[in-house]
Every structure is written in structure tokens, then in C-alpha cells.
Design a protein around this motif. Structure first.
Motif, mmCIF file in Angstrom:
data_model
loop_
_atom_site.group_PDB
_atom_site.id
_atom_site.type_symbol
_atom_site.label_atom_id
_atom_site.label_comp_id
_atom_site.label_asym_id
_atom_site.label_seq_id
_atom_site.Cartn_x
_atom_site.Cartn_y
_atom_site.Cartn_z
ATOM 1 N N ASN A 113 35.580 61.039 43.952
ATOM 2 C CA ASN A 113 35.116 62.072 44.875
ATOM 3 C C ASN A 113 34.103 61.569 45.910
ATOM 4 N N PRO A 114 32.947 61.032 45.509
ATOM 5 C CA PRO A 114 31.975 60.615 46.534
ATOM 6 C C PRO A 114 32.445 59.411 47.344
ATOM 7 N N GLN A 115 33.395 58.661 46.799
ATOM 8 C CA GLN A 115 33.921 57.530 47.551
ATOM 9 C C GLN A 115 34.937 58.002 48.593
ATOM 10 N N TYR A 116 35.874 58.849 48.165
ATOM 11 C CA TYR A 116 36.855 59.410 49.090
ATOM 12 C C TYR A 116 36.172 60.116 50.265
ATOM 13 N N ARG A 139 16.400 68.447 51.973
ATOM 14 C CA ARG A 139 15.471 68.702 53.079
ATOM 15 C C ARG A 139 14.851 67.388 53.579
ATOM 16 N N GLU A 140 14.411 66.561 52.645
ATOM 17 C CA GLU A 140 13.799 65.288 53.006
ATOM 18 C C GLU A 140 14.786 64.346 53.678
ATOM 19 N N SER A 141 16.060 64.498 53.345
ATOM 20 C CA SER A 141 17.100 63.624 53.889
ATOM 21 C C SER A 141 17.608 64.078 55.250
ATOM 22 N N ASN A 142 17.192 65.284 55.667
ATOM 23 C CA ASN A 142 17.728 65.880 56.897
ATOM 24 C C ASN A 142 19.254 65.934 56.849
ATOM 25 N N ALA A 143 19.795 66.201 55.658
ATOM 26 C CA ALA A 143 21.243 66.215 55.464
ATOM 27 C C ALA A 143 21.880 67.400 56.176
ATOM 28 N N THR A 144 23.116 67.179 56.657
ATOM 29 C CA THR A 144 23.849 68.257 57.332
ATOM 30 C C THR A 144 25.137 68.629 56.597
ATOM 31 N N ILE A 145 25.701 67.699 55.819
ATOM 32 C CA ILE A 145 26.932 67.945 55.067
ATOM 33 C C ILE A 145 26.734 67.477 53.633
ATOM 34 N N VAL A 146 27.020 68.364 52.676
ATOM 35 C CA VAL A 146 26.806 68.052 51.262
ATOM 36 C C VAL A 146 28.107 68.249 50.494
ATOM 37 N N ASN A 147 28.428 67.271 49.654
ATOM 38 C CA ASN A 147 29.614 67.315 48.804
ATOM 39 C C ASN A 147 29.175 67.708 47.394
ATOM 40 N N PHE A 148 29.825 68.735 46.797
ATOM 41 C CA PHE A 148 29.416 69.184 45.458
ATOM 42 C C PHE A 148 30.619 69.280 44.540
ATOM 43 N N ILE A 149 30.347 69.358 43.235
ATOM 44 C CA ILE A 149 31.370 69.688 42.252
ATOM 45 C C ILE A 149 30.992 71.013 41.618
ATOM 46 N N ILE A 188 23.416 59.525 52.718
ATOM 47 C CA ILE A 188 22.268 59.491 51.807
ATOM 48 C C ILE A 188 22.786 59.673 50.393
ATOM 49 N N VAL A 189 22.436 58.749 49.482
ATOM 50 C CA VAL A 189 22.902 58.789 48.096
ATOM 51 C C VAL A 189 21.703 58.953 47.168
ATOM 52 N N ARG A 190 21.757 59.947 46.314
ATOM 53 C CA ARG A 190 20.740 60.123 45.282
ATOM 54 C C ARG A 190 21.367 59.864 43.920
ATOM 55 N N GLY A 191 20.535 59.424 42.981
ATOM 56 C CA GLY A 191 21.043 58.963 41.694
ATOM 57 C C GLY A 191 21.781 60.003 40.868
ATOM 58 N N ARG A 192 21.290 61.233 40.863
ATOM 59 C CA ARG A 192 21.936 62.263 40.052
ATOM 60 C C ARG A 192 21.522 63.639 40.553
ATOM 61 N N PHE A 193 22.292 64.634 40.112
ATOM 62 C CA PHE A 193 22.006 66.006 40.523
ATOM 63 C C PHE A 193 20.848 66.586 39.717
ATOM 64 N N SER A 194 19.911 67.183 40.410
ATOM 65 C CA SER A 194 18.797 67.900 39.792
ATOM 66 C C SER A 194 18.678 69.244 40.494
ATOM 67 N N THR A 242 25.110 62.945 49.054
ATOM 68 C CA THR A 242 25.799 63.079 47.772
ATOM 69 C C THR A 242 24.880 62.661 46.637
ATOM 70 N N CYS A 243 25.018 63.369 45.520
ATOM 71 C CA CYS A 243 24.310 62.991 44.294
ATOM 72 C C CYS A 243 25.324 62.871 43.165
ATOM 73 N N LEU A 244 26.597 62.664 43.544
ATOM 74 C CA LEU A 244 27.670 62.549 42.564
ATOM 75 C C LEU A 244 27.834 61.097 42.128
ATOM 76 N N PRO A 245 28.291 60.860 40.919
ATOM 77 C CA PRO A 245 28.398 59.487 40.397
ATOM 78 C C PRO A 245 29.543 58.708 41.038
ATOM 79 N N TYR A 246 29.301 57.445 41.281
ATOM 80 C CA TYR A 246 30.274 56.616 41.988
ATOM 81 C C TYR A 246 31.354 56.029 41.092
ATOM 82 N N PHE A 247 31.373 56.396 39.816
ATOM 83 C CA PHE A 247 32.528 56.022 39.003
ATOM 84 C C PHE A 247 33.627 57.066 39.140
#
Length: 459
Positions: A150-153, A182-192, A167-173, A142-147
């Protein structure tokens, strides 16, 4: 940590300025304020306006040469943590106890604190792991803000429920997104919503399918041809859902099912079959409407908010006869698939944020040359909405749009600043002197001031 000791956490939007932050502090009345060192100035100014704050902790002071006068009265979180002993006291926490307050804008312009219970968070995680068919081998990204809830639920609690990795990244780019995934080897991504159109506009690359992501989850619904094209280009499966801070159990598509055009899926279910989630479409009297008829979306399930913090009036309006009235319009077909239509509330949805038009109007009206104004939502070229401001000036006054932009930017978070500005001699009004926003929405999107074309940078 706060959940384990029965305390209540209150995340605050990091884009908020002093007064916006103070509004949250004075409503939630926290005793402890925690702030990152990069936000210490705003946090300190807001704390001065909030008598309830007794202790202040600063996180991540990277620059040892930083003027210590800027953080006078603040304790260094890392230093205290290093000295702390393990917490061993037994605390009884009930599923119905409040775990967190998540503030969301309302039609009045005053943020409302949605009470999130421990049961809501646990059920959210169990549900998300179930809907995404996740296991301990998955890696959530997730790269969504924790305020936001969504990313908490979903990302955080879903990871815990599945025993997976987060894996948490600071913001969406947009330019860095797939490389980070790719670097995170992520398999599931949450988006808005806005993320997908922006990613679609990135240059096609031979690395587009070079990743391990198997599933993208998010909202709102997009045209099927767009989602199909994204799935083909990036070799992923996309499922769409409908939910809100007040309940994470709205509707969702099921992996492997054929997509229904414009649908956000059917009511989400919990792996425990005794957990019942019911979604209905009702009229203004609360009566259930026939299939394929537009009305308000109402929801009931065990993972619904208990109400709004210190706001009994809004709680009674939203929670009626056991159902959460979402304020959103939609319809359902014969098989229970939901089709979102529009927002009943006077809320603008921009960059993943809910924005009260009245809040922005109140700030604009404070400008000495502005007589009256109205903020409306217009379609954004990256999905969701942009804000269009109609301005009526005081007699014999002149003002450049840039001046109004800077006026708002000094008082509001960047995402609340209008993109478009139209200056008029007068605005259409009802006999009761209310601005006819319905007429403004019917106007063609004329050639007007556009912030994104002006060269002004707000962030």
C-alpha cells in the motif's frame, strides 16, 4: 536502488518471529539480508535456518556500547555506504521484470509471494497522482508499514509521479496523528480502515481543522454518514477505493462526485487512455453476472501481478483467462459502481493485516492441552475484524485462557493472537470431521475471555 539494478526486494513483516521470518527467507531464497539493529536477534536466528543468505547488513546501530557479539557476521550498512562509489553500470530492466515480492497470507496458511513487476509500480504511482489530482506542491504523508504494498504503490510511487514530497512516520498513533500531519504540512494522507474509527473516537479538539490536509484516501468503504461526519469535523475530503496487493487497479471514488452508500467507486483509470482496467462480477463458472448480483470480483489490467513466486498451482487458480480472481465477493450497479460484500477466502482482516485462520489454528493445536480449535472473524469495534478462538481441550485437561494467549504470543506476531477465547468440551463437525465454522459464526457473541480487557500487553 534495488529496482535500478534489476534486483528483487523482499520486505518482511517486522512483527514476525524467528520461524515466520525463516519461512519467507526459505521461499524467496535471498542472498542478502538487511535488518535494523532492533531486529537483529530475530534476523540472525532466521538466517541460520536459511541457507540462501550469504551476506548480512545491519542498519542503524545507535548504541555504540551494544554487545558486538550480537551482530557478529553482520556488516554495518552505513559504513559500507560511506565508502561506496556511485553505481554507473547500465542495467536493462523490462517493465515485465519482477521488482519485488510482497508476501500475503493465503487460505492454506502458507504465505504467498506476490510478484510485483516494474510496470505495476510505475502504473500505481501514475494512477495515484492522477486520482488524487496531485502536483509538485503536494506533500504526501504515510505512517503505514513498508512491508505492505500500500504505501509503496500509492504514497511513494504517487509522490514520485507527481514530483511531490513524501513524509514517512514510523507507525500510526491516534493521539499524535494530527499533530504529526500538522507539523509535516501534509496535504494528502493514505490510510487503512482501522485508522478512521480510531481517529473518530479521539476527543474533539479546537485543532481538529488546523492542518493543510485536503484529501484522505483509503479503504474499506464506511457508511456515508460516518464519512460525512469525518469530513465535516476535520475539514477534509475522503475518497474510498478497493484494491489488493495483486493489483493496485481496483476501483476508486472520484474527487467531487456524490458518494454512493456502501460503494468503493468505479474501476480506476490511468491517465493514458490506452490503459484499460476492467472489473467484473462473475459466478463460480466465470460467467458475468447481472447488475446488483453478488459474485466474485475479477479484474484485468496491465498492472496485475504475473503470479505467485514458485507457486504455479495458486497462480493458475488466481489468474484465469486473463482475469485476476480476487476471492472477494461484491456486486456492481448499472453505472459500474462496486459494492464490496465479503471475503470469499478464509482470511481474517485485522489491523490492516490479512491473517490465515489456519496458521493461527496450527499454532494453537501445538499446545499440549488443546485437542482441536477453530479461528473465526468477528466484527471489531474499531473496524475490520478481531479473532475469536474456539478451543476443545484434551480429556481431563484444564487451561486458563491467559496460558493460551502467551502460547500464541511466543510463536506469532501480536496481531495474529486471538482476542476472544471460548473453551468448549467439543466443537461441531461435519461427517468428514471438519469443524462447522458456519455454525460458530451464527452464535451470539457470548461473554468470553477478552484479551483487551485482561490487562495483558503483547507489543
Amino acid at each position: 536502488g534495488l529496482a535500478m539494478i534489476g534486483a528483487i526486494s523482499v520486505p518482511i513483516n517486522t512483527a514476525y518471529k524467528k520461524d515466520e521470518t525463516a519461512v519467507i527467507l526459505n521461499d524467496a531464497t535471498p542472498t542478502i539480508l538487511v535488518a535494523h539493529s532492533s531486529l537483529i536477534d530475530i534476523a540472525e536466528d532466521a538466517a541460520k535456518l536459511s541457507p540462501s543468505v550469504k551476506k548480512k547488513l545491519v542498519v542503524e546501530v545507535n548504541n555504540k556500547e551494544k554487545d558486538q557479539s550480537l551482530i557478529e557476521g553482520w556488516n554495518n550498512f552505513s559504513e559500507l555506504l560511506a565508502k561506496a562509489e556511485e553505481f554507473s553500470d547500465s542495467v536493462d530492466v523490462l517493465p515485465s521484470d519482477i521488482c519485488m515480492l510482497v508476501y500475503t497470507s493465503g487460505t492454506t496458511g502458507i504465505p504467498k509471494g506476490v510478484t510485483i513487476t516494474h510496470q505495476m509500480y510505475v502504473a500505481a504511482g501514475q494512477g495515484f497522482a492522477y486520482w488524487t489530482q496531485a502536483s509538485e506542491k503536494d506533500r504526501f504523508f504515510t505512517c503505514l508499514p513498508y512491508f505492505h504494498a500500500n504505501p509503496q504503490y500509492y504514497s511513494t510511487m504517487g509522490t514520485i509521479a507527481a514530483g511531490a514530497t513524501l513524509i514517512v512516520r514510523g507507525r500510526f498513533s491516534a493521539s499524535k496523528f494530527w499533530q504529526q500531519v500538522r507539523e509535516s504540512n501534509a496535504t494528502i494522507v493514505n490510510f487503512i480502515g482501522m485508522m478512521l474509527p480510531v481517529l473518530a473516537k479521539q476527543p474533539i479538539s479546537l485543532k481538529d481543522r488546523d492542518h493543510q490536509v485536503r484529501l484522505l484516501y483509503g479503504s474499506p468503504s464506511f457508511p456515508s454518514r460516518f464519512l460525512d461526519a469525518m469530513e465535516e469535523r476535520f475539514n477534509v475530503k475522503i475518497i474510498i477505493g478497493f484494491g489488493m496487493t495483486e493489483t493496485c487497479y481496483g476501483t476508486i471514488e472520484v474527487i467531487g462526485e456524490i458518494r454512493r452508500e456502501g460503494s468503493s467507486g468505479r474501476p480506476r483509470q490511468h491517465p493514458d487512455k490506452t490503459f484499460i482496467n476492467d472489473v467484473k462480477i462473475v459466478n463460480e463458472n466465470g460467467q458475468v453476472l447481472p447488475v446488483n448480483t453478488t459474485g466474485e470480483i475479477v479484474i484485468t489490467n496491465p498492472a496485475t501481478t504475473s503470479g505467485y513466486w514458485k507457486n504455479e498451482t495458486q497462480t493458475k487458480l488466481t489468474l484465469q483467462k486473463g482475469y485476476l480472481h480476487t476471492g472477494d465477493l461484491g456486486s456492481m450497479d448499472e453505472e459500474g459502481y462496486l459494492y464490496f460484500v465479503d471475503r470469499k477466502k478464509d482470511i481474517i482482516r485485522r489491523r490492516g493485516e490479512n491473517i490465515s485462520s489456519q496458521e493461527v489454528e496450527n499454532v494453537m493445536k501445538q499446545h499440549p492441552k488443546v485437542l482441536d480449535c477453530a479461528m473465526i472473524a468477528v466484527p471489531s469495534d474499531v473496524g475490520e475484524d478481531d479473532i475469536k478462538a474456539y478451543i476443545a481441550l484434551r480429556p481431563r485437561s484444564k487451561v486458563d485462557p491467559e496460558e493460551l494467549i502467551y502460547w500464541c504470543a511466543e510463536r506469532l506476531a501480536y496481531f495474529k493472537v486471538p482476542r476472544y477465547i471460548v473453551i468448549r468440551a467439543s466443537l461441531p463437525k461435519t461427517p468428514s470431521l471438519r469443524i462447522r465454522k458456519d455454525l460458530l459464526r451464527l452464535e451470539k457473541h457470548e461473554d468470553c475471555f477478552d484479551l483487551e480487557k485482561s490487562g495483558i500487553k503483547l507489543k
